[in-house]
Design an enzyme around this catalytic site. Structure first.
Site, PDB file in Angstrom:
ATOM      1  N   SER A  92      60.215  18.130 -86.958  1.00  0.00           N
ATOM      2  CA  SER A  92      60.508  16.843 -86.330  1.00  0.00           C
ATOM      3  C   SER A  92      60.485  15.791 -87.425  1.00  0.00           C
ATOM      4  O   SER A  92      59.822  15.963 -88.454  1.00  0.00           O
ATOM      5  CB  SER A  92      59.449  16.515 -85.276  1.00  0.00           C
ATOM      6  OG  SER A  92      59.533  15.164 -84.875  1.00  0.00           O
ATOM      7  N   TYR A 139      50.347  15.959 -82.629  1.00  0.00           N
ATOM      8  CA  TYR A 139      51.737  16.398 -82.768  1.00  0.00           C
ATOM      9  C   TYR A 139      52.276  16.074 -84.165  1.00  0.00           C
ATOM     10  O   TYR A 139      52.863  16.933 -84.831  1.00  0.00           O
ATOM     11  CB  TYR A 139      52.610  15.732 -81.702  1.00  0.00           C
ATOM     12  CG  TYR A 139      54.069  16.081 -81.837  1.00  0.00           C
ATOM     13  CD1 TYR A 139      54.538  17.334 -81.452  1.00  0.00           C
ATOM     14  CD2 TYR A 139      54.978  15.166 -82.357  1.00  0.00           C
ATOM     15  CE1 TYR A 139      55.878  17.672 -81.596  1.00  0.00           C
ATOM     16  CE2 TYR A 139      56.311  15.495 -82.493  1.00  0.00           C
ATOM     17  CZ  TYR A 139      56.760  16.740 -82.111  1.00  0.00           C
ATOM     18  OH  TYR A 139      58.089  17.067 -82.261  1.00  0.00           O
TER      19      TYR A 139
END
Length: 259
Positions: free
Chosen positions: A136, A150
């Site tokens: 990401s 995350y």
């Protein structure tokens, strides 16, 4: 284009980017190995693929099932491995569910690490091949308040990917190692993480198309779709880390409507 008996393996293939990777790799001629927990969804996906496919049901939060997955692939000629399974969460670190966070670490970090390592060992004798870790853009920032775990998991993936890619280049290997680092993408990720992105997301189809184009051309090991996200990621490198973290935290608060 794939040869007659060449396989592409996609983890987290039951929805989102994983589903799109399976569809587009099938269109390129690869036989597909679909991996996820939801067997019923994978069997439905089989009916829409253009090539033959195999379903492997696996819970990649379990180390034994990661190892078992690679064992099941031992007799297949795997040319592409898409290390896609993962999920996120949003909220104050002092308030978020620790069990969900530890599960996130198991899937986003431990499973990615195990599968990357074991598949690299399986594939490195081939003349060529591709391992793509789905990370990401979060993994390219110094930290992400309100999505702290995350962001940390994705930083691990990008760091590991770049290091191993360098090792392979210095070994003069033709095996490609890369990480896809998109910004917001319109997938089930938003529902699992219980967020609504402040920025408009790109389509999974467009994201995967760009990723595969870059992967097969072996242009870079860190793939960042869209010019806006490239500017956001690389522009922040000129800013103090503390300021970047503060700005990132502000964006995460918007996702949850926090003040």
């Amino acid at each position: 284009m794939a040869t007659k008996n060449t396989y592409a393996v996609v983890t987290g293939a039951s929805s989102g980017l994983g589903l799109e990777f399976a569809k587009q790799l099938s269109e390129r001629g690869y036989k597909i190995v679909l991996v996820a927990r939801r067997k019923d969804k994978l069997e439905k996906i089989q009916t829409i693929l253009k090539t033959e496919s195999i379903v492997i049901q696996a819970d990649l939060s379990e180390r034994s099932e990661c190892i078992g997955l690679v064992e099941k692939l031992k007799d297949l000629d795997v040319e592409v491995f898409i290390n896609n399974a993962g999920f996120g969460d949003c909220g104050r670190f002092s308030e978020t569910d620790i069990n969900k966070e530890l599960g996130m670490i198991d899937v986003n970090v431990t499973a990615v690490h195990i599968l990357m390592k074991l598949m690299l060992m399986k594939m490195k004798q081939k003349l060529h091949g591709y391992i793509l870790n789905v990370a990401s853009s979060a993994g390219l920032f110094p930290g992400g308040p309100y999505m702290a775990t995350y962001y940390a998991t994705k930083a691990y993936v990008t760091s590991l990917t770049q290091a191993v890619a360098r090792e392979m280049r210095e070994a003069h290997s033709e095996l490609y190692i890369g990480a896809l680092c998109p910004g917001p993408v319109d997938t089930e990720f938003n529902d699992v993480a219980e967020v609504e992105f402040a920025l408009r997301g790109m389509s999974a189809k467009k994201c995967v198309s760009y990723a595969l184009d870059q992967m097969f051309r072996k242009r870079t090991e860190i793939i960042v779709p869209t010019l806006r996200m490239k500017l956001a990621v690389f522009g922040t490198r000129l800013m103090p880390r503390e300021q970047v973290v503060a700005m990132t935290g502000g964006q995460q608060k918007k996702k949850k409507g926090m003040k």
